[in-house]
Design a protein around this motif. Structure first.
Motif, PDB file in Angstrom:
ATOM      1  N   MET A   1     -46.547   6.340   4.447  1.00  0.00           N
ATOM      2  CA  MET A   1     -46.226   5.782   5.753  1.00  0.00           C
ATOM      3  C   MET A   1     -47.526   5.514   6.499  1.00  0.00           C
ATOM      4  SD  MET A   1     -43.495   7.114   8.417  1.00  0.00           S
ATOM      5  CE  MET A   1     -42.920   5.758   9.365  1.00  0.00           C
ATOM      6  N   LYS A   2     -47.617   4.348   7.065  1.00  0.00           N
ATOM      7  CA  LYS A   2     -48.848   3.924   7.736  1.00  0.00           C
ATOM      8  C   LYS A   2     -48.957   4.497   9.154  1.00  0.00           C
ATOM      9  CE  LYS A   2     -51.379  -0.378   8.441  1.00  0.00           C
ATOM     10  NZ  LYS A   2     -51.297  -1.831   8.335  1.00  0.00           N
ATOM     11  N   TYR A   3     -47.843   4.558   9.874  1.00  0.00           N
ATOM     12  CA  TYR A   3     -47.857   5.032  11.257  1.00  0.00           C
ATOM     13  C   TYR A   3     -46.991   6.286  11.365  1.00  0.00           C
ATOM     14  CZ  TYR A   3     -49.703   0.325  11.746  1.00  0.00           C
ATOM     15  OH  TYR A   3     -50.437  -0.813  11.594  1.00  0.00           O
ATOM     16  N   ARG A   4     -45.965   6.227  12.200  1.00  0.00           N
ATOM     17  CA  ARG A   4     -44.986   7.302  12.270  1.00  0.00           C
ATOM     18  C   ARG A   4     -43.615   6.666  12.389  1.00  0.00           C
ATOM     19  NH1 ARG A   4     -42.860   7.140  17.165  1.00  0.00           N
ATOM     20  NH2 ARG A   4     -44.186   6.870  18.964  1.00  0.00           N
ATOM     21  N   GLN A   5     -42.616   7.437  12.016  1.00  0.00           N
ATOM     22  CA  GLN A   5     -41.263   6.916  12.089  1.00  0.00           C
ATOM     23  C   GLN A   5     -40.863   6.719  13.542  1.00  0.00           C
ATOM     24  OE1 GLN A   5     -37.305   8.992  11.009  1.00  0.00           O
ATOM     25  NE2 GLN A   5     -38.082   8.131   9.070  1.00  0.00           N
ATOM     26  N   LEU A   6     -40.131   5.671  13.771  1.00  0.00           N
ATOM     27  CA  LEU A   6     -39.598   5.418  15.110  1.00  0.00           C
ATOM     28  C   LEU A   6     -38.695   6.576  15.520  1.00  0.00           C
ATOM     29  CD1 LEU A   6     -38.608   1.664  14.641  1.00  0.00           C
ATOM     30  CD2 LEU A   6     -40.631   2.547  15.813  1.00  0.00           C
ATOM     31  N   THR A   7     -38.600   6.790  16.816  1.00  0.00           N
ATOM     32  CA  THR A   7     -37.713   7.832  17.325  1.00  0.00           C
ATOM     33  C   THR A   7     -36.260   7.372  17.187  1.00  0.00           C
ATOM     34  OG1 THR A   7     -37.680   6.950  19.573  1.00  0.00           O
ATOM     35  CG2 THR A   7     -39.431   8.551  19.037  1.00  0.00           C
ATOM     36  N   LYS A   8     -35.345   8.320  17.331  1.00  0.00           N
ATOM     37  CA  LYS A   8     -33.916   8.005  17.271  1.00  0.00           C
ATOM     38  C   LYS A   8     -33.571   6.947  18.320  1.00  0.00           C
ATOM     39  CE  LYS A   8     -29.353  10.063  17.515  1.00  0.00           C
ATOM     40  NZ  LYS A   8     -28.508  10.923  18.265  1.00  0.00           N
ATOM     41  N   GLU A   9     -34.126   7.084  19.515  1.00  0.00           N
ATOM     42  CA  GLU A   9     -33.868   6.131  20.593  1.00  0.00           C
ATOM     43  C   GLU A   9     -34.401   4.745  20.231  1.00  0.00           C
ATOM     44  OE1 GLU A   9     -35.341   9.160  21.097  1.00  0.00           O
ATOM     45  OE2 GLU A   9     -33.611  10.167  21.976  1.00  0.00           O
ATOM     46  N   GLN A  10     -35.578   4.695  19.609  1.00  0.00           N
ATOM     47  CA  GLN A  10     -36.142   3.405  19.211  1.00  0.00           C
ATOM     48  C   GLN A  10     -35.282   2.757  18.129  1.00  0.00           C
ATOM     49  OE1 GLN A  10     -40.033   5.068  18.373  1.00  0.00           O
ATOM     50  NE2 GLN A  10     -40.935   4.044  20.151  1.00  0.00           N
ATOM     51  N   PHE A  11     -34.832   3.555  17.167  1.00  0.00           N
ATOM     52  CA  PHE A  11     -33.934   3.011  16.141  1.00  0.00           C
ATOM     53  C   PHE A  11     -32.655   2.472  16.775  1.00  0.00           C
ATOM     54  CE2 PHE A  11     -36.275   5.060  12.610  1.00  0.00           C
ATOM     55  CZ  PHE A  11     -36.219   4.031  11.693  1.00  0.00           C
ATOM     56  N   GLU A  12     -32.112   3.208  17.735  1.00  0.00           N
ATOM     57  CA  GLU A  12     -30.881   2.769  18.385  1.00  0.00           C
ATOM     58  C   GLU A  12     -31.095   1.452  19.120  1.00  0.00           C
ATOM     59  OE1 GLU A  12     -29.691   6.156  20.713  1.00  0.00           O
ATOM     60  OE2 GLU A  12     -28.940   7.228  18.952  1.00  0.00           O
ATOM     61  N   SER A  13     -32.232   1.307  19.786  1.00  0.00           N
ATOM     62  CA  SER A  13     -32.485   0.065  20.521  1.00  0.00           C
ATOM     63  C   SER A  13     -32.784  -1.106  19.574  1.00  0.00           C
ATOM     64  CB  SER A  13     -33.620   0.255  21.531  1.00  0.00           C
ATOM     65  OG  SER A  13     -34.851   0.384  20.865  1.00  0.00           O
ATOM     66  N   LEU A  14     -33.176  -0.791  18.348  1.00  0.00           N
ATOM     67  CA  LEU A  14     -33.470  -1.827  17.343  1.00  0.00           C
ATOM     68  C   LEU A  14     -32.372  -1.888  16.271  1.00  0.00           C
ATOM     69  CD1 LEU A  14     -37.284  -1.078  16.936  1.00  0.00           C
ATOM     70  CD2 LEU A  14     -36.276  -3.087  18.032  1.00  0.00           C
ATOM     71  N   HIS A  15     -31.175  -1.471  16.635  1.00  0.00           N
ATOM     72  CA  HIS A  15     -30.062  -1.395  15.691  1.00  0.00           C
ATOM     73  C   HIS A  15     -29.841  -2.720  14.945  1.00  0.00           C
ATOM     74  CE1 HIS A  15     -26.174  -0.325  14.026  1.00  0.00           C
ATOM     75  NE2 HIS A  15     -25.695  -1.449  14.528  1.00  0.00           N
ATOM     76  N   GLN A  16     -29.795  -3.826  15.682  1.00  0.00           N
ATOM     77  CA  GLN A  16     -29.542  -5.134  15.050  1.00  0.00           C
ATOM     78  C   GLN A  16     -30.661  -5.498  14.082  1.00  0.00           C
ATOM     79  OE1 GLN A  16     -26.764  -6.313  15.208  1.00  0.00           O
ATOM     80  NE2 GLN A  16     -25.909  -6.599  17.239  1.00  0.00           N
ATOM     81  N   GLU A  17     -31.915  -5.267  14.510  1.00  0.00           N
ATOM     82  CA  GLU A  17     -33.060  -5.588  13.656  1.00  0.00           C
ATOM     83  C   GLU A  17     -33.045  -4.737  12.388  1.00  0.00           C
ATOM     84  OE1 GLU A  17     -33.105  -5.079  16.892  1.00  0.00           O
ATOM     85  OE2 GLU A  17     -34.141  -6.780  17.818  1.00  0.00           O
ATOM     86  N   PHE A  18     -32.666  -3.463  12.529  1.00  0.00           N
ATOM     87  CA  PHE A  18     -32.613  -2.580  11.364  1.00  0.00           C
ATOM     88  C   PHE A  18     -31.510  -3.037  10.405  1.00  0.00           C
ATOM     89  CE2 PHE A  18     -31.560   1.660   9.347  1.00  0.00           C
ATOM     90  CZ  PHE A  18     -32.695   1.696   8.553  1.00  0.00           C
TER      91      PHE A  18
END
Length: 156
Positions: free
Chosen positions: A1-18
């Motif tokens: 992994m190059k950076y760090r995993q997105l937080t749960k909140e970030q994943f939720e806000s990027l749900h469509q992109e994911f």
């Protein structure tokens, strides 16, 4: 992994992109649920790859960073090959983290208690994004650059 995993909140806000990211790998919602339950390591890997893609996109677009503490500010202009820094130190009892202290600095940038330093350097690892990410992890925030440009004009 190059950076760090997105937080749960970030994943939720990027749900469509994911979801689009998973679809690009021929993984639908049913299969994703199955992967999470039966192969958590694979799910973790997918989340890590997506996180790196998001971070790279954000960092590629980052032009300015700023970091404030009670008596100092570090303002960065992030170009492709080098990073410019304006460091500001206030040498009296003021709190730049509070609106009143910040406004005082903007109104009194040339006060005798204010020291301003400027510097430029190439990126250390020739990996611009890794260096910007490190600054963000240490407390810097992405900005539009108004404060950097304000002080840059004052000291030019």
């Amino acid at each position: 992994m190059k950076y760090r995993q997105l937080t749960k909140e970030q994943f939720e806000s990027l749900h469509q992109e994911f979801a689009r990211f998973l679809a690009s790998q021929n993984i639908d919602a049913t299969e994703w649920k199955q992967i999470k339950e039966e192969k958590p390591n694979v799910a973790e890997d997918e989340m890590n790859v997506f996180s790196d893609v998001v971070w790279d996109d954000v960092l590629d677009k980052t032009k300015y960073l700023e970091h404030f503490s009670k008596t100092s500010a570090n303002l960065f202009k992030c170009e492709n090959e080098e990073i410019h820094r304006i460091a500001i130190q206030v040498n009296w009892d003021i709190n730049l983290l509070e609106q009143e202290g910040f406004e005082w600095l903007l109104k009194n940038p040339m006060d005798n208690s204010v020291e301003v330093f400027r510097g430029t350097k190439p990126y250390n690892q020739s990996d611009r994004n890794a260096e910007l990410f490190d600054l963000i992890e240490k407390g810097s925030a992405i900005s539009k650059g108004e404060i950097y440009e304000y002080f840059n004009q004052l000291i030019s």
